[in-house]
Design an enzyme around this catalytic site. Structure first.
Site, PDB file in Angstrom:
ATOM      1  N   CYS A  28     -35.296  -6.026 -14.227  1.00 22.01           N
ATOM      2  CA  CYS A  28     -35.589  -6.194 -15.657  1.00 22.01           C
ATOM      3  C   CYS A  28     -35.307  -4.914 -16.448  1.00 22.01           C
ATOM      4  O   CYS A  28     -35.896  -3.870 -16.182  1.00 22.01           O
ATOM      5  CB  CYS A  28     -37.032  -6.660 -15.789  1.00 22.01           C
ATOM      6  SG  CYS A  28     -37.905  -6.191 -17.262  1.00 22.01           S
ATOM      7  N   CYS A  31     -38.192  -3.317 -18.553  1.00 23.53           N
ATOM      8  CA  CYS A  31     -39.221  -2.758 -17.638  1.00 23.53           C
ATOM      9  C   CYS A  31     -38.823  -1.348 -17.219  1.00 23.53           C
ATOM     10  O   CYS A  31     -39.636  -0.430 -17.176  1.00 23.53           O
ATOM     11  CB  CYS A  31     -39.357  -3.599 -16.373  1.00 23.53           C
ATOM     12  SG  CYS A  31     -39.734  -5.316 -16.686  1.00 23.53           S
TER      13      CYS A  31
END
Lengths: 104, 289
Positions: A28, A31
């Protein structure tokens, strides 16, 4: 320091008067970008806020328990109870002011 | 990773003029956007008030712009920007999965007229079952039911990618013409009208029915500026800028239609010029410190 926890270690989050639990994943983008910001804030707020991180692929049960559908999601917990959540990337000054709001 | 001096997002007049100015200032630049230039340029019927190009048609203006870029040796990096991260001392620009990242010291947003209004329920469920990037979030929908609303044919690839992970992919093309998707993708020619649910998006309502789903991907040509770049301050739908085209985020500037009316080519180009000069000045001040 942001402590990486597994599902079994969730108790540590509940023991904190104020905790931030970051649901993230290796694949991600946001993230990855928010991680150094959380790391920095964890140093600044040492002793006041506990910072934790868990991988949604490694802790699917924990992710399901909080109904995580988007990552990163930061769940803010006061004495083990969810007090709020923030989804997606936030720049450092914004995230700092949001978390400071929970301190007062 | 190479860190550019200035990343410019958008290939309309604002972005192109910013690139030419940045180049003239000897700054390393990254210009990202549709590599055949903003599709809006060719669609213009005629432009009568652009200095030096009297009564020019959209396609002729596009040709003149491309020629100017080529003579300046500026290359466009094709692709759609999915996310921009303000990291404090630099910006990260994401165009696809986690490996498609670029870094720059300063940023100029020139992505054009922002979307006025999303679907009812879209804002409320963004991040709770609504996503703008299939390649970014597909892994969360492994074995689940998904719907993809595609506004251009290039989103068919995103639907195909999703179908490798998700259990079901319903594809709602919002354009005419042929749709070529993988066999696992079910194409439904209906117009979405609302996203409904309680805690998360569960139902996509269209003019033809209702579809149960775990996730809805809305893939448009442009993403609202504050969704594209979290923390960016807006004024209505537009990016709020000061006289130097600066936004509320230090090092980030904006130019062209994204900053609001009037929507004029010459104004966009002028703002692109100012934004690039401001970015160059910001870099100079930063290097002095």
């Amino acid at each position: 320091m942001v402590k990486v926890i597994s599902e079994a270690e969730y108790g540590q989050v509940q023991e904190c008067p104020l905790a931030v639990l970051d649901f993230s994943a290796t694949w991600c983008g946001p993230c990855k970008m928010i991680a150094p910001i959380l790391e920095k804030l964890s140093e600044e707020m040492k002793g006041k806020v506990g910072f934790f991180k868990t991988d949604v692929d490694a802790s699917p049960g924990l992710a399901a328990r909080f109904g995580i559908q988007n990552i990163p999601t930061l769940v803010i917990l006061k004495n083990g109870e969810e007090a709020g959540r923030e989804m997606g990337f936030k720049p450092e000054p914004l995230l700092r002011s949001i978390l400071e709001g929970y301190l007062n | 990773m190479k860190r550019y001096d200035i990343a410019i997002i958008g290939t309309g007049p604002a972005g192109l003029e910013a690139a030419l100015t940045a180049q003239a200032r000897n700054r390393s630049l990254l210009l990202i956007g549709p590599d055949g230039l903003s599709p809006k340029i060719s669609k213009a019927d005629s432009i009568r008030n652009y200095l030096g190009l009297p009564d020019v048609s959209g396609p002729a203006m596009r040709a003149a712009f491309l020629e100017h870029l080529e003579s300046a040796g500026i290359r466009i990096t094709g692709g759609q920007v999915k996310n921009i991260y303000a990291m404090g001392d630099y910006f990260a620009v994401q165009t696809g999965g986690i490996d498609s990242m670029y870094e720059a010291e300063t940023l100029i947003l020139a992505t054009g007229l922002p979307l006025s209004k999303g679907l009812p329920g879209e804002d409320r469920f963004l991040g709770r079952g609504v996503s703008y990037c299939a390649t970014c979030d597909a892994a969360l929908y492994r074995g689940k039911k998904t719907a993809v609303i595609g506004y251009t044919p290039k989103e068919e690839g995103e639907a195909d990618f999703l179908s490798e992970l998700a259990d079901e992919v319903l594809y709602f093309p919002q354009y005419s013409g042929d749709v070529r998707t993988a066999p696992a993708v079910k194409v439904i020619r209906e117009k979405p009208v609302e996203i409904a649910g309680e805690k998360s998006a569960r139902i996509l309502k269209t003019d033809g029915g209702e579809y149960e789903t775990d996730g809805i991907f809305i893939l448009r040509e442009t993403i609202a500026p504050d969704k594209l770049m979290p923390g960016l301050e807006l004024e209505g739908n537009h990016v709020k800028v000061g006289p130097r085209m600066e936004t509320n985020i230090p090092g980030c500037f904006a130019a062209g239609d994204i900053t609001g009316p009037p929507y004029q080519y010459i104004k966009a180009a002028g703002q692109g010029n100012v934004a690039a000069l401001s970015a160059a000045a910001f870099l100079a001040a930063k290097q002095k410190q």
